[in-house]
Each structure stands twice: as C-alpha cells, then as structure tokens.
Enzyme design. Structure first.
Site, mmCIF file in Angstrom:
data_model
loop_
_atom_site.group_PDB
_atom_site.id
_atom_site.type_symbol
_atom_site.label_atom_id
_atom_site.label_comp_id
_atom_site.label_asym_id
_atom_site.label_seq_id
_atom_site.Cartn_x
_atom_site.Cartn_y
_atom_site.Cartn_z
ATOM 1 N N GLY A 239 0.773 -1.235 0.000
ATOM 2 C CA GLY A 239 0.000 0.000 0.000
ATOM 3 C C GLY A 239 0.800 1.279 0.000
ATOM 4 C CB CYS A 342 -18.778 6.094 -27.259
ATOM 5 S SG CYS A 342 -18.352 6.379 -28.986
#
Length: 419
Positions: A239, A342
């Site tokens: 992390g 799109c």
C-alpha cells in the site's frame, strides 16, 4: 520518481527515445523500465535487511510474465488473488513455495489448484472460507498453511475505492474475532496457523496508518503467544504510495526504518507486499494526438489511448502527469486530454497547460501499476502492446491485440430459423 528524462527536446526512458518506440511499435503502447523495477525491488530488500523478511510482489499491480520473470530472478515472493495469477507466476519462473494467496472469494477449484502447486500459505478472509479450506484440505489429504487476515478498522486516508481496512470493507476478519478463529484452526487436523496479516489499502502517503497497523498486529501476536499459539510470520501488507502529482509519500527507506523499529524486538519473519511502489513509476503509456479540437468552452486533445487502456483517471479521478515527447514552440493552451471511447468519463487528464500540435506524442507518466492490468476491450478496442526497455534495447513483451483476437473466443449460437 519518474523513469523519464528529457535529452535536448526529446523524451527518453533509460537510453531509448520514446519517438523511436512509437516508430517501431506504434501507439498506444505501455513501456516499462527494467532498471527502475529492479532498483525499487532492491531498495525494499535492502531497507528491510535489519530483520528477517520476505518481499511478496502484489501481482495484480502489473502481471506481465516478463515483469514477473524479472522479479523471480531477484528471488521475490508473490502475493496473488486468483488461479490465473498463480499460473502466471509459475510460467514466469516464480517459486510456488513463495506465493501467498489473498482475496475474499477463493473458489474451490482455485484452492485445490493452489494446494496442488504447494503454495506457501493462504490468507484467510472469513470464517466460511476457513471452513471451505478445511474441508478441501481434508478431502485432498493435505496439511496446508494459513494466515488470518485481520481487518483492523484503520483509515488509510486514501481513495474510498482502494481502502480495504475499515469495518465496512469486505476484506479481512474483524480483529475481535481473531483469537477464537485462531483457536479453531489450532484444533484442525488439516490447517496450520503460520501467520497473521493485514492490508489496509493502496496509494497510502502517510506513515501513521502503517504504524497503527503494525501495533495492532503485534498486539494480536502477543495475545496468541499467551494462549500458546506461535507464528512463523507477520504480514504487514503493501500500500505504500508513489508520487503522481503533489503527493509526498514516505520513501521506501523511511517507511522500512519506521516499521523495523517496531518489529525488530520480536525476531519474526515479516512479509511485505508492495506492488505499486515497485512498478508504478517504472512505466508509462505512450499515445499520439489524433485531433486538436477547439471550442468556445474547452480545448481537447483527442488521443489514441482511452479509458479502456488506462482506467485510473475515469475510475478514481486519478491525476497522472502528461508530458510531450518532443518539446516545441507552439502556443501553450489548456487542454483536456480525452480518448476515443464513447463515454464522457473517457479522459486521461483535465486542464493541462501544454504546447501541442496534431500528431504529437504524449507520455502518460507513472502508468506501470494498475494500467495494462486493468485494461479492457470496451468499444471493441484492441489492447496495446507492452514494451520492456533495458538500457538501449526495447523488447516487445506483449504484442498488440488484433481484431481477430477480440472475438476469437466467441461462438455464433446454432439458432432455429427466424420466422
């Protein structure tokens, strides 16, 4: 730190011009620096050299077999979350005995496969998973090593989509349930409890959450010792964040020094699971401008890479630096860097001040982690190739997909005639 540098007015990765990569392999494409990947891994290894440790690279960050092979050559372990990742590691020459299997939804066939491959251990994420592991291990007449992944309810102060250690998260076992579960495992004839683990999220840029996690793990470790349960390792997860924009994460050495100070007195092996911190700044996405579109309200640079190639900006509103491959004296304007997909969410960067011309190449920096590994074929777009740079050499490590690849697995159903 970025793996890119300008030489004159041209952008390079190691000793390779990005313009030359585009000429040879086309765009869009992912490009990785071998030296940056290996340097980051070595920095982790050396930074934790003061205690017994094992680095298990988080395969989900970037799972290309050539990248995994580089890490296997360094004697790395691997943190995996699927059967596919197990087989990728093995195909890359990784040692299955250095694989830790995490993830909340392990299927029966995945567990059986991991047992057959003799992986190092399973990180248990729920009591039902424990029961499944026990049943499968007994049926296969196997004794398997497990660790309990603890959910410590710690806020890592990162994006909500990559936070994994809060009570509302699906990951890990509530810390109050760990002792009873450990006692249940100790009574099992098929499971051996060898560790405890925690991973609270990704792109964490403060030390405090990591230190708090280690405190919780060590407190649990001491409680287990008091009831006669000894462990082989403590897994502190991964992390650690990188710099994309204006973040100031602790450096690898600073991170390691702070954690070692707490862990050293216990003389137990520590597992670290970095992913982004090893490959994130070691890779880029190279793209070409197709059109410059100027309106009364916005200027757009429409490029040939889209959200199907790099999802992070659309998914997390992530900011990544975007650099022109060739510097020139065009007028600086503010652009949204948009893709061809799109969707209005299809952007790679917004409000960037750049001097651009149609046909220019752009480098989306720090794309080595969660770039290609999260890509898709949305809009029936072919995924880009991946290139590994080693000094002055650029090698293809994944070819560009073709249109035929897109529907090679699809079958037209044998339907009754239409009325």
């Amino acid at each position: 730190m970025s793996c890119l540098q300008y030489r004159g007015n041209q952008l390079y990765i190691e000793d390779v011009s990005l313009k030359n990569v585009a000429d040879e392999f086309g765009t869009p494409c992912y490009i990785y620096s071998r030296s940056a990947i290996e340097a980051n891994w070595h920095t982790f290894d050396e930074a934790f050299s003061g205690i017994p440790h094992r680095i298990c690279y988080a395969v989900k960050a970037n799972s290309n077999i050539a990248i995994l092979h580089l890490l296997a050559r360094l004697n790395s372990g691997f943190d995996i979350v699927s059967m596919g990742e197990i087989d990728r590691v093995i195909a890359a020459g990784g040692d299955p005995k250095k694989i830790v299997f995490s993830g909340v939804g392990k299927k029966r066939d995945e567990i059986e496969h991991a047992i057959e491959k003799k992986i190092y251990c399973f990180n248990i994420e729920s009591e039902p998973e424990l029961e499944r592991l026990q049943e499968i291990a007994a049926r296969m007449n196997a004794a398997i090593d497990v660790a309990i992944r603890i959910n410590p309810n710690i806020n890592p102060h990162t994006h909500s989509h990559i936070t994994t250690g809060l009570n509302e998260s699906k990951f890990g076992i509530d810390i109050t349930d760990v002792i009873p579960l450990a006692q249940k495992i100790s009574r099992s004839g098929s499971l051996r409890l060898v560790g405890i683990a925690s991973h609270i999220g990704s792109q964490i840029v403060q030390l405090a959450p990591f230190l708090e996690v280690v405190d919780r793990l060590l407190d649990t470790y001491q409680q287990l010792l008091k009831i006669g349960i000894t462990l082989r390792h403590i897994n502190i997860g991964g992390g650690l964040g990188i710099t994309y924009h204006d973040e100031h994460p602790p450096g690898i050495r600073e991170y390691a020094r702070a954690l070692q100070d707490k862990l050293r007195p216990y003389n137990i092996e520590v597992i670290i699971e970095p992913g982004r911190a090893i490959v994130g700044n070691a890779g880029i996405l190279l793209s070409r401008i197709e059109y410059l579109k100027h309106t009364q309200h916005k200027n757009f640079a429409i490029i040939d890479a889209g959200m199907n190639d790099l999802l992070r900006p659309a998914l997390y509103d992530a900011w990544q630096n975007i650099l022109p491959v060739e510097l020139h004296n065009s007028e600086v304007k503010q652009y949204d860097i948009a893709g061809p997909v799109c969707e209005s969410a299809d952007f790679l960067g917004k409000n960037r001040d750049l001097a651009l011309q149609s046909g220019d190449l752009l480098a989306i920096d720090s794309s080595g982690a969660y770039g290609f590994s999260m890509s898709s074929n949305y809009n029936s777009r072919c995924r880009p190739p991946e290139i590994l740079v080693d000094g002055s050499n650029a090698s293809l490590i994944r070819r560009r997909e073709t249109i035929k690849d897109l529907f090679a697995a699809e079958i037209i159903a044998d339907l009754a005639p239409c009325d």
